[in-house]
Design a protein around this motif. Structure first.
Motif, PDB file in Angstrom:
ATOM      1  N   ALA A 315       0.852  -1.189   0.000  1.00 54.88           N
ATOM      2  CA  ALA A 315       0.000   0.000   0.000  1.00 54.88           C
ATOM      3  C   ALA A 315       0.887   1.238   0.000  1.00 54.88           C
ATOM      4  CB  ALA A 315      -0.907   0.007   1.222  1.00 54.88           C
ATOM      5  N   GLY A 316       1.967   1.188   0.808  1.00 58.13           N
ATOM      6  CA  GLY A 316       2.910   2.296   0.832  1.00 58.13           C
ATOM      7  C   GLY A 316       3.497   2.535  -0.547  1.00 58.13           C
ATOM      8  N   GLY A 317       3.875   1.454  -1.218  1.00 62.04           N
ATOM      9  CA  GLY A 317       4.418   1.575  -2.561  1.00 62.04           C
ATOM     10  C   GLY A 317       3.418   2.202  -3.505  1.00 62.04           C
ATOM     11  N   PHE A 318       2.162   1.766  -3.379  1.00 63.45           N
ATOM     12  CA  PHE A 318       1.096   2.280  -4.250  1.00 63.45           C
ATOM     13  C   PHE A 318       0.894   3.776  -4.024  1.00 63.45           C
ATOM     14  CE2 PHE A 318      -3.394   3.053  -5.264  1.00 63.45           C
ATOM     15  CZ  PHE A 318      -3.455   2.535  -6.545  1.00 63.45           C
ATOM     16  N   ILE A 319       0.847   4.151  -2.753  1.00 63.72           N
ATOM     17  CA  ILE A 319       0.621   5.562  -2.414  1.00 63.72           C
ATOM     18  C   ILE A 319       1.780   6.420  -2.918  1.00 63.72           C
ATOM     19  CG2 ILE A 319       0.544   7.161  -0.442  1.00 63.72           C
ATOM     20  CD1 ILE A 319      -1.155   4.892   0.952  1.00 63.72           C
ATOM     21  N   ASN A 320       2.999   5.888  -2.790  1.00 63.06           N
ATOM     22  CA  ASN A 320       4.142   6.647  -3.289  1.00 63.06           C
ATOM     23  C   ASN A 320       4.160   6.773  -4.798  1.00 63.06           C
ATOM     24  OD1 ASN A 320       5.713   7.522  -1.033  1.00 63.06           O
ATOM     25  ND2 ASN A 320       5.951   5.358  -0.560  1.00 63.06           N
ATOM     26  N   GLU A 321       3.686   5.733  -5.457  1.00 61.60           N
ATOM     27  CA  GLU A 321       3.638   5.805  -6.913  1.00 61.60           C
ATOM     28  C   GLU A 321       2.660   6.882  -7.352  1.00 61.60           C
ATOM     29  OE1 GLU A 321       2.849   2.975 -10.768  1.00 61.60           O
ATOM     30  OE2 GLU A 321       2.588   2.135  -8.762  1.00 61.60           O
ATOM     31  N   ILE A 322       1.518   6.933  -6.671  1.00 63.99           N
ATOM     32  CA  ILE A 322       0.532   7.985  -6.962  1.00 63.99           C
ATOM     33  C   ILE A 322       1.184   9.357  -6.779  1.00 63.99           C
ATOM     34  CG2 ILE A 322      -1.645   9.011  -6.169  1.00 63.99           C
ATOM     35  CD1 ILE A 322      -2.452   6.439  -7.206  1.00 63.99           C
ATOM     36  N   LYS A 323       1.965   9.458  -5.693  1.00 65.72           N
ATOM     37  CA  LYS A 323       2.650  10.728  -5.422  1.00 65.72           C
ATOM     38  C   LYS A 323       3.652  11.028  -6.537  1.00 65.72           C
ATOM     39  CE  LYS A 323       3.668  10.724  -0.854  1.00 65.72           C
ATOM     40  NZ  LYS A 323       4.538  10.770   0.313  1.00 65.72           N
ATOM     41  N   ALA A 324       4.437  10.000  -6.895  1.00 70.03           N
ATOM     42  CA  ALA A 324       5.498  10.210  -7.882  1.00 70.03           C
ATOM     43  C   ALA A 324       4.924  10.605  -9.234  1.00 70.03           C
ATOM     44  CB  ALA A 324       6.337   8.948  -8.016  1.00 70.03           C
ATOM     45  N   LYS A 325       3.751  10.056  -9.555  1.00 69.26           N
ATOM     46  CA  LYS A 325       3.132  10.366 -10.848  1.00 69.26           C
ATOM     47  C   LYS A 325       2.357  11.666 -10.786  1.00 69.26           C
ATOM     48  CE  LYS A 325       3.067   5.994 -13.166  1.00 69.26           C
ATOM     49  NZ  LYS A 325       2.531   4.648 -13.133  1.00 69.26           N
ATOM     50  N   LYS A 326       2.419  12.304  -9.618  1.00 65.63           N
ATOM     51  CA  LYS A 326       1.751  13.600  -9.413  1.00 65.63           C
ATOM     52  C   LYS A 326       0.255  13.526  -9.733  1.00 65.63           C
ATOM     53  CE  LYS A 326       5.840  16.429  -9.759  1.00 65.63           C
ATOM     54  NZ  LYS A 326       6.721  15.256  -9.680  1.00 65.63           N
ATOM     55  N   LEU A 327      -0.349  12.391  -9.377  1.00 64.93           N
ATOM     56  CA  LEU A 327      -1.798  12.284  -9.525  1.00 64.93           C
ATOM     57  C   LEU A 327      -2.403  12.900  -8.280  1.00 64.93           C
ATOM     58  CD1 LEU A 327      -1.831   8.573 -10.667  1.00 64.93           C
ATOM     59  CD2 LEU A 327      -2.284  10.545 -12.109  1.00 64.93           C
ATOM     60  N   ASN A 328      -3.352  13.735  -8.480  1.00 63.43           N
ATOM     61  CA  ASN A 328      -3.868  14.456  -7.329  1.00 63.43           C
ATOM     62  C   ASN A 328      -4.934  13.627  -6.618  1.00 63.43           C
ATOM     63  OD1 ASN A 328      -4.133  16.423  -5.522  1.00 63.43           O
ATOM     64  ND2 ASN A 328      -5.050  17.954  -6.893  1.00 63.43           N
ATOM     65  N   MET A 329      -4.491  12.679  -5.795  1.00 62.80           N
ATOM     66  CA  MET A 329      -5.447  11.816  -5.102  1.00 62.80           C
ATOM     67  C   MET A 329      -4.985  11.614  -3.672  1.00 62.80           C
ATOM     68  SD  MET A 329      -5.720   8.711  -7.781  1.00 62.80           S
ATOM     69  CE  MET A 329      -6.072   8.974  -9.512  1.00 62.80           C
ATOM     70  N   GLU A 330      -5.950  11.495  -2.772  1.00 58.43           N
ATOM     71  CA  GLU A 330      -5.592  11.085  -1.423  1.00 58.43           C
ATOM     72  C   GLU A 330      -6.050   9.647  -1.256  1.00 58.43           C
ATOM     73  OE1 GLU A 330      -6.546  11.959   3.239  1.00 58.43           O
ATOM     74  OE2 GLU A 330      -7.444  13.270   1.728  1.00 58.43           O
ATOM     75  N   ILE A 331      -5.089   8.790  -0.882  1.00 61.58           N
ATOM     76  CA  ILE A 331      -5.405   7.369  -0.759  1.00 61.58           C
ATOM     77  C   ILE A 331      -5.433   6.985   0.711  1.00 61.58           C
ATOM     78  CG2 ILE A 331      -4.643   5.037  -1.367  1.00 61.58           C
ATOM     79  CD1 ILE A 331      -5.318   6.490  -3.846  1.00 61.58           C
TER      80      ILE A 331
END
Lengths: 527, 296
Positions: A315-331
């Motif tokens: 889950a941490g990896g997933f959340i960081n990937e979202i961050k890295a891709k600059k997708l504006n989402m809160e997971i």
């Protein structure tokens, strides 16, 4: 006459072939036995300086195997490692990898063929228990105090117990307490926007799914839905499966490991599949989700999904990937441990190292492992790569930065070989800028931790293999569509499923599992 | 020059024929085109909208992932081409010799030998004994020979060759014998030229099996510099898939390779050269399959 000669020829050929084959087999057996005889008592050479110290006068090349893939810079890293090893232990290691394609086949071949391998990755998920019972690994009990004293003293008794079979210690478990329960990552920002209650139980989950579907018009569990839904079912009911995760033979809860049932027969299961039919009709997942090839997580990234099952670190990896891709989402993350308020650490042999039966130099392999686990220089090199390239020092001793500043991850990928087998908590480092949620979750799990008694139970299904195969077939055929509500008439399908399971011999299977589990739990001293 | 007046019926017939063939060609080309276009697409576009005839957003990402270590790909190409050439030629030579011997009437035990070869197609020791033989007895672990030898002679090909050579009239061999030709001369100068269709077919089988083989490399090869192309590509795919669903403890921003587009790019890399080469070698196959009939 002529024909006669032909048959004779055939016969003699077949015979010769048979004889050669037999000779070949017995030959290799003899070899194996010879090895074992040597392996037990440590090679004694004449010129030993100090009998209490291991002898390293002879230069040795070891063969090690790890699962997974080598890194791009592997050669360089192993060369560096060998330089140190040669100086300290007069040893070099040839490090081989199974790669991830078909790794299980290869792994089994290495062990069953008796190839000379000195040390390899071992794990409960790589069939450690089955292979150990078949005698694939060497007993290291008597060698440990002499050749790996630090490791021998550090690893707690209960961890050694995990890898002790019939009084033999068959692996060296890693020392890293991990919790890897399943859970869901979900779009927390949508939850806030839609104003549904915080996710803490089934009712709040249902409310969330419904709001996402009706107000956002997004399929909440898009793509491959089965795993997401099945895990929700299993953990909300606290079933502890014994055969494989999806098999309906399970105990009713963690507290009652001996209360083994076939849950398809229960009213709870019936209620659940009816509910799932209802969920499916409301469109919480698509009607083609059984044949879908899309990971639910990928569809979250494109804004077409809301839920995905992960364990905390993934889950941490997933959340960081979202961050890295600059997708504006809160997971957000909801671990299923919260349904019943207990967490079970992974077994110590979730990752470890073992020495195969035919190792040429088991003593030396243990010495190398001891060094690798305990000497930070060795540990950092083989676990995190070369300092200044793959990583750099972080804010303190316990933290690192990946990659080193000024290095591009596209050029130099993260060094992430399967180094899990020699993990040793005091030497492990965290990455700066990681997902802060992970530490919090681990605190939460530690507070409600219970011993892991069930993971090390391994059953030999030889006596019931026919029933097992038939039941597994039915689980695929009926269990999956029922779980996702993808049947026209739930009552009728469920009735059919139950009858077919009966006919397939599920009761015999259940009784067998019951007696075996009973036996093993008693041997472990579990009430 | 004479001009023919074409009948209306012929025109209609041609028209229908052309339309049908065009449709058929489209049926064959479309999947291939989708593969190529998919390999140039953006991963997220494929996830959200599926494959498109024209990529929505043109992207090199997948090829970047495949060619992350270009020298490795070139090397693997070299290994595969070398194996295919050496293996096919050597395999053809051995297979045709075996076929020749087994097809000869004078060879007394040809049926026993044939049976013995055929027997291996029905029964085999299984994977583990074979592996033990290859690794512990023959010491072929991590050697090119482990990739070259197993597909070299297949029982199926020998039997095919033998049956093909049986169809060549015995009188040819007899007449050559009368003229004083030796066995090898007969095989090399008479039988081989007459067997070109068979040789072309079996050569194609062999070349394909060498080109597409990844399994042998998977179990026997441990050094990356000896990987053949198919295995290397397969490995790239497998590790990308593992990275995607990695359970390892990743806590910092992570560069994950694309998966869907990567599959397509890998397929393009694996088939591309063959597609380009095929028009040039095609005529040999056609020739090989038509020449060689025995003139009465």
């Amino acid at each position: 006459m002529k024909r006669n000669r032909g048959t004779w020829l055939k016969l003699s050929m077949v015979l010769t072939l048979a004889v050669t084959l037999l000779a070949g087999c017995s030959g290799s057996n003899e070899g194996a036995q010879g090895n074992n005889a040597n392996a037990g008592n440590g090679s004694t050479t004449a010129n030993q300086q100090d009998p209490s110290k291991p002898d390293t006068s002879e230069k040795v090349e070891l063969v090690w195997y790890l699962v997974g893939d080598a890194h791009k810079d592997q050669e360089q890293i192993v060369a560096e490692w060998n330089k140190m090893l040669e100086k300290d232990l007069n040893t070099t290691v040839k490090l081989n990898f199974t790669t991830w394609n078909d790794w299980a086949t290869k792994y089994n071949l290495l062990l069953t063929s008796g190839e000379k391998v000195d040390m390899m990755f071992a794990s409960q998920w790589a069939d450690f228990y089955r292979l150990a019972k078949q005698g694939a690994f060497l007993d290291v009990k008597d060698m440990l105090p002499k050749y790996a004293p630090d490791t021998w003293n550090q690893i707690p008794k209960e961890n050694w117990a995990d890898v002790t079979i019939d009084g033999k210690i068959l692996a060296i478990p890693s020392t890293y307490n991990e919790y890897a329960p399943d859970g869901w990552v979900y779009r927390e920002d949508w939850r806030k926007e839609l104003g549904t209650p915080e996710i803490k139980d089934l009712a709040s989950i249902e409310a969330y799914l419904d709001a996402v579907k009706t107000k956002k018009n997004v399929t909440p569990i898009n793509g491959i839905a089965f795993d997401n839904v099945f895990k929700l079912f299993r953990f909300s009911h606290d079933y502890q499966p014994y055969i494989n995760e999806f098999s309906p033979i399970a105990s009713t809860s963690y507290d009652n490991p001996r209360d083994i049932i076939n849950y398809v027969e229960t009213p709870e299961y019936e209620a659940w599949v009816k509910k799932m039919k209802d969920w499916q009709q409301k469109g919480y997942w698509t009607s083609n989700s059984l044949s879908s090839k899309q990971e639910a997580g990928d569809l979250i990234k494109t804004g077409q999904g809301a839920v995905y099952w992960r364990n905390p670190s993934a889950a941490g990896g997933f959340i960081n990937e979202i961050k890295a891709k600059k997708l504006n989402m809160e997971i957000g993350y909801f671990p299923f441990t919260r349904f019943h308020n207990y967490a079970v650490p992974t077994l110590s042999i979730t990752n470890g190292m073992a020495i195969p039966k035919n190792a040429a130099n088991p003593e030396r392999a243990l010495m190398v492992l001891d060094k690798l686990r305990n000497d930070p220089k060795y540990f950092n090199l083989m676990t995190y790569g070369i300092e200044g390239r793959h990583w750099a020092k972080g804010k303190d001793e316990k933290h690192i930065v990946v990659p080193a500043p000024g290095v591009d991850l596209n050029e130099v990928p993260r060094y992430d070989i399967a180094s899990w087998g020699w993990r040793f908590e005091p030497n492990m480092k965290k990455e700066d800028g990681g997902w802060e949620g992970l530490d919090k979750l681990n605190e939460e799990f530690k507070a409600i931790s219970r011993p892991n008694t069930l993971s090390s139970i391994t059953l030999d299904f030889e006596p019931v293999s026919a029933e097992l195969a038939a039941v597994n077939q039915l689980v695929e055929q009926y269990g999956r569509p029922l779980m996702l509500g993808l049947v026209k008439d739930v009552d009728q399908k469920l009735k059919e499923y139950r009858e077919k399971l009966k006919a397939a011999g599920i009761d015999k299977l259940k009784e067998y599992v019951k007696t075996e589990v009973d036996k093993q739990l008693t041997a472990k001293g579990v009430q | 020059m004479r001009t023919f007046k074409t009948e209306p019926s012929t025109i209609v017939f041609n028209l229908i024929g052309y339309v049908l063939l065009t449709l058929l060609a489209l049926f064959c080309i479309t999947p291939f085109w989708l593969m190529v276009s998919g390999s140039f697409s953006d991963e997220m576009d494929i996830v959200s909208r599926g494959f498109q005839i024209i990529p929505d957003n043109f992207s090199w990402e997948a090829y970047k992932s495949v060619f992350q270590t270009p020298e490795q790909i070139y090397r693997a190409y070299g290994v595969t081409v070398g194996l295919t050439v050496v293996g096919s030629l050597l395999g053809l030579f051995l297979t045709s010799m075996a076929g020749f011997v087994l097809s000869r009437q004078e060879f007394k035990y040809r049926n026993s030998f044939s049976f013995f070869i055929y027997f291996t197609t029905l029964f085999s020791g299984g994977l583990i004994p074979w592996y033990i033989l290859m690794v512990n007895q023959l010491h072929l672990k991590d050697s090119y020979l482990a990739l070259l030898l197993p597909p070299l002679l297949s029982a199926w090909n020998i039997i095919l060759m033998k049956n093909f050579m049986k169809s060549i009239p015995d009188s040819i061999v007899e007449s050559a014998k009368i003229d004083g030709a030796g066995e090898f001369y007969i095989y090399w100068k008479l039988i081989l030229p007459l067997s070109t269709p068979g040789l072309a077919t079996i050569g194609l089988f062999l070349a394909l099996s060498y080109w597409n083989d990844w399994f042998l490399a998977n179990i026997f090869i441990t050094s990356p510099e000896k990987y053949p192309l198919q295995f290397l590509l397969y490995k790239i795919l497998a590790s990308a898939a593992v990275l995607q669903t990695n359970a390892a403890n990743y806590v910092s921003a992570n560069v994950t390779p694309p998966t869907e587009t990567l599959k397509m790019a890998v397929a393009v890399v694996a088939t591309g050269p063959i597609v380009l080469l095929y028009p040039f070698v095609q005529r040999y196959f056609v020739k090989g399959l038509t020449i060689g009939a025995v003139k009465g």
